[in-house]
Enzyme design. Structure first.
Site, PDB file in Angstrom:
ATOM      1  N   GLY A  45       0.808  -1.218   0.000  1.00 19.47           N
ATOM      2  CA  GLY A  45       0.000   0.000   0.000  1.00 19.47           C
ATOM      3  C   GLY A  45       0.841   1.267   0.000  1.00 19.47           C
ATOM      4  N   SER A  46       2.046   1.196   0.537  1.00 22.83           N
ATOM      5  CA  SER A  46       2.899   2.385   0.586  1.00 22.83           C
ATOM      6  C   SER A  46       3.655   2.636  -0.719  1.00 22.83           C
ATOM      7  CB  SER A  46       3.904   2.267   1.740  1.00 22.83           C
ATOM      8  OG  SER A  46       3.234   2.348   2.969  1.00 22.83           O
ATOM      9  N   SER A  86       6.869   4.408   4.038  1.00 24.68           N
ATOM     10  CA  SER A  86       6.361   3.228   4.738  1.00 24.68           C
ATOM     11  C   SER A  86       5.381   3.711   5.788  1.00 24.68           C
ATOM     12  CB  SER A  86       7.501   2.457   5.407  1.00 24.68           C
ATOM     13  OG  SER A  86       6.961   1.489   6.279  1.00 24.68           O
ATOM     14  N   SER A  88       3.912   2.176   8.271  1.00 24.04           N
ATOM     15  CA  SER A  88       4.294   1.783   9.641  1.00 24.04           C
ATOM     16  C   SER A  88       5.690   2.280   9.998  1.00 24.04           C
ATOM     17  CB  SER A  88       4.280   0.254   9.757  1.00 24.04           C
ATOM     18  OG  SER A  88       5.245  -0.294   8.863  1.00 24.04           O
ATOM     19  N   THR A  91       8.807  -1.528   7.685  1.00 21.42           N
ATOM     20  CA  THR A  91       8.864  -2.521   6.603  1.00 21.42           C
ATOM     21  C   THR A  91      10.316  -2.769   6.209  1.00 21.42           C
ATOM     22  OG1 THR A  91       6.672  -1.960   5.875  1.00 21.42           O
ATOM     23  CG2 THR A  91       8.098  -2.934   4.210  1.00 21.42           C
ATOM     24  N   ARG A 134      -2.834   0.616   3.149  1.00 16.75           N
ATOM     25  CA  ARG A 134      -3.463   0.742   1.829  1.00 16.75           C
ATOM     26  C   ARG A 134      -4.597   1.756   1.825  1.00 16.75           C
ATOM     27  NH1 ARG A 134      -5.136  -3.732   4.412  1.00 16.75           N
ATOM     28  NH2 ARG A 134      -7.358  -4.213   4.502  1.00 16.75           N
ATOM     29  N   GLU A 211      -6.448  -7.605  -0.617  1.00 21.92           N
ATOM     30  CA  GLU A 211      -6.310  -7.257   0.807  1.00 21.92           C
ATOM     31  C   GLU A 211      -7.641  -6.943   1.488  1.00 21.92           C
ATOM     32  OE1 GLU A 211      -2.642  -4.965   1.954  1.00 21.92           O
ATOM     33  OE2 GLU A 211      -2.474  -4.764  -0.208  1.00 21.92           O
ATOM     34  N   HIS A 227      -1.464  -9.606 -26.975  1.00 21.69           N
ATOM     35  CA  HIS A 227      -0.369 -10.368 -27.572  1.00 21.69           C
ATOM     36  C   HIS A 227      -0.091 -11.667 -26.831  1.00 21.69           C
ATOM     37  CE1 HIS A 227       0.590  -7.030 -30.279  1.00 21.69           C
ATOM     38  NE2 HIS A 227       0.199  -6.280 -29.270  1.00 21.69           N
ATOM     39  N   LYS A 318       4.988 -11.345   8.389  1.00 25.89           N
ATOM     40  CA  LYS A 318       6.014 -10.404   8.852  1.00 25.89           C
ATOM     41  C   LYS A 318       6.593 -10.883  10.196  1.00 25.89           C
ATOM     42  CE  LYS A 318       4.314  -6.235   6.493  1.00 25.89           C
ATOM     43  NZ  LYS A 318       3.759  -4.893   6.559  1.00 25.89           N
TER      44      LYS A 318
HETATM   45  C1  F6R Z   1      -1.732  -3.240   4.499  1.00 29.49           C
HETATM   46  C2  F6R Z   1      -1.006  -2.867   3.285  1.00 29.49           C
HETATM   47  C3  F6R Z   1       0.300  -3.537   3.009  1.00 29.49           C
HETATM   48  C4  F6R Z   1       1.451  -2.662   3.538  1.00 29.49           C
HETATM   49  C5  F6R Z   1       2.823  -3.315   3.289  1.00 29.49           C
HETATM   50  C6  F6R Z   1       3.973  -2.441   3.703  1.00 29.49           C
HETATM   51  O1  F6R Z   1      -2.872  -2.428   4.616  1.00 29.49           O
HETATM   52  O2  F6R Z   1      -1.458  -2.068   2.513  1.00 29.49           O
HETATM   53  O3  F6R Z   1       0.404  -3.755   1.618  1.00 29.49           O
HETATM   54  O4  F6R Z   1       1.416  -1.418   2.899  1.00 29.49           O
HETATM   55  O5  F6R Z   1       2.887  -4.540   3.958  1.00 29.49           O
HETATM   56  O6  F6R Z   1       3.814  -1.936   4.987  1.00 29.49           O
HETATM   57  P1  F6R Z   1       4.014  -0.377   5.246  1.00 29.49           P
HETATM   58  O7  F6R Z   1       3.007   0.311   4.378  1.00 29.49           O
HETATM   59  O8  F6R Z   1       3.750  -0.187   6.691  1.00 29.49           O
HETATM   60  O9  F6R Z   1       5.414  -0.077   4.859  1.00 29.49           O
END
Ligand code: F6R
Length: 322
Positions: A45-46, A86, A88, A91, A134, A211, A227, A318
């Site tokens: 999502g990021s 990111s 969070s 990541t 996301r 997701e 193609h 994770k």
């Molecule tokens: C969960 C989502 C995931 C996170 C990915 C990376 O809602 O969208 O695709 O974006 O796991 O984590 P972040 O965004 O925290 O770096």
């Protein structure tokens, strides 16, 4: 039992407001010095904001690269501007790419709610916490756009922002289309197509189905699918798959023709739904295309009695990696 325990519907409905707030976050933040390449590092999502930036800057002389990896490409140099994004801030791929970028002594801006990235980075745009990454696309995209505008690298005009916010604010219309599409999909696997230009929009639909709705989904682009992938429709049947075409007013005329002919050809094997992006400006068209999919994935989750918010499997994976 309510299914939408964390009220994802409200988060999606509040998206235009999120964009407005996000537009304010980069105020006063810019970079100086020559920039001839831009990199957006992020995952899931990021990373979507990076894909959208690439579309937005398609006519610029400055290329945009999205890095979904542990390492920066070798051609990163002192004229590179890196955005480490990111939600969070924890990541591992993004942190590793960030550390690699630091070694290369380039300009770096981090966009995050905090986490490790938030403590390591010198230039940070802090974004609000409490969302699924996301669902925070406004917060991960507009700060990047803002820094580029503040640094004189791109020119974002007020009219395009105004148009986009105006279109997205008609959320009931997006909601209704999303609900209709989800019903139409039913138990079938969606395959989403767009022109190569709007590849990121089709990809966002796919990942939102994955997701939010927790279903498989696939995407591909025109005209590449003409193609190869089109040949696979010969052995498909209408119970298993449904095709969704995302169409844009600025699709190349030949792409428009290819979409029509493709629909004609595959219609006996698969139902085809068409979605039209809205607005004059690219920003509106990208985000309106995405907004329909956000609602569709939400309603598909509900139809399958799935809570759209948690992505337990991603969290568990994770944890296992730690
Ligand atoms: C969960 C989502 C995931 C996170 C990915 C990376 O809602 O969208 O695709 O974006 O796991 O984590 P972040 O965004 O925290 O770096």
């Amino acid at each position: 039992m309510p299914i939408d325990n964390s009220n994802m519907l409200k988060v999606i409905e509040d998206f235009p407001q999120q964009c407005k707030t996000a537009l304010e976050l980069p105020k006063g933040i810019s970079v100086s010095g020559k920039v001839d390449k831009i990199f957006v590092c992020g995952m899931g999502g990021s990373a979507v904001g990076g894909d959208l930036l690439k579309i937005y800057m398609q006519n610029s002389k400055i290329p945009v690269f999205v890095v979904r990896d542990y390492k920066m490409p070798n051609f990163v140099d002192e004229n590179s501007l890196i955005f480490a994004v990111s939600y969070s801030g924890n990541t591992e791929e993004t942190i590793s790419a960030y550390q690699d970028a630091v070694k290369k002594k380039v300009k770096i801006v981090a966009v995050t709610t905090g986490g490790q990235l938030g403590s390591m980075a010198k230039k940070v745009i802090k974004i609000p916490t409490g969302l699924q990454p996301r669902a925070a696309l406004g917060y991960t995209f507009f700060p990047v756009l803002g820094v580029l505008a503040n640094s004189g690298i791109i020119d974002v005009n007020g009219k395009e922002i105004e148009e986009m916010l105006g279109i997205l604010s008609k959320k009931d219309e997006f909601n209704a289309v999303g609900e209709r599409i989800a019903k139409k999909i039913g138990q079938r696997t969606p395959i989403i197509y767009a022109s190569e230009m709007l590849n990121a929009v089709a990809y966002r639909w796919k990942t939102q189905f994955n997701e939010n709705s927790k279903v498989p989904a696939f995407h591909h682009t025109f005209s590449e699918m003409n193609h190869n992938e089109i040949a696979g429709f010969q052995s498909m049947n209408k119970n298993n798959f449904i095709a969704i075409f995302i169409k844009d007013k600025d699709d190349n005329e030949r792409i428009k023709k290819r979409m029509d002919i493709t629909k004609e050809i595959i219609s006996s094997r698969v139902d085809v739904e068409e979605i039209f992006t809205r607005g004059e400006h690219l920003l509106s068209r990208m985000f309106s295309g995405i907004y329909y999919g956000d609602f569709a994935s939400y309603y598909l989750a509900l139809a399958n009695k799935i809570d759209p918010t948690p992505v337990t499997v991603i969290e568990n994976l994770k944890k296992k990696l730690k």
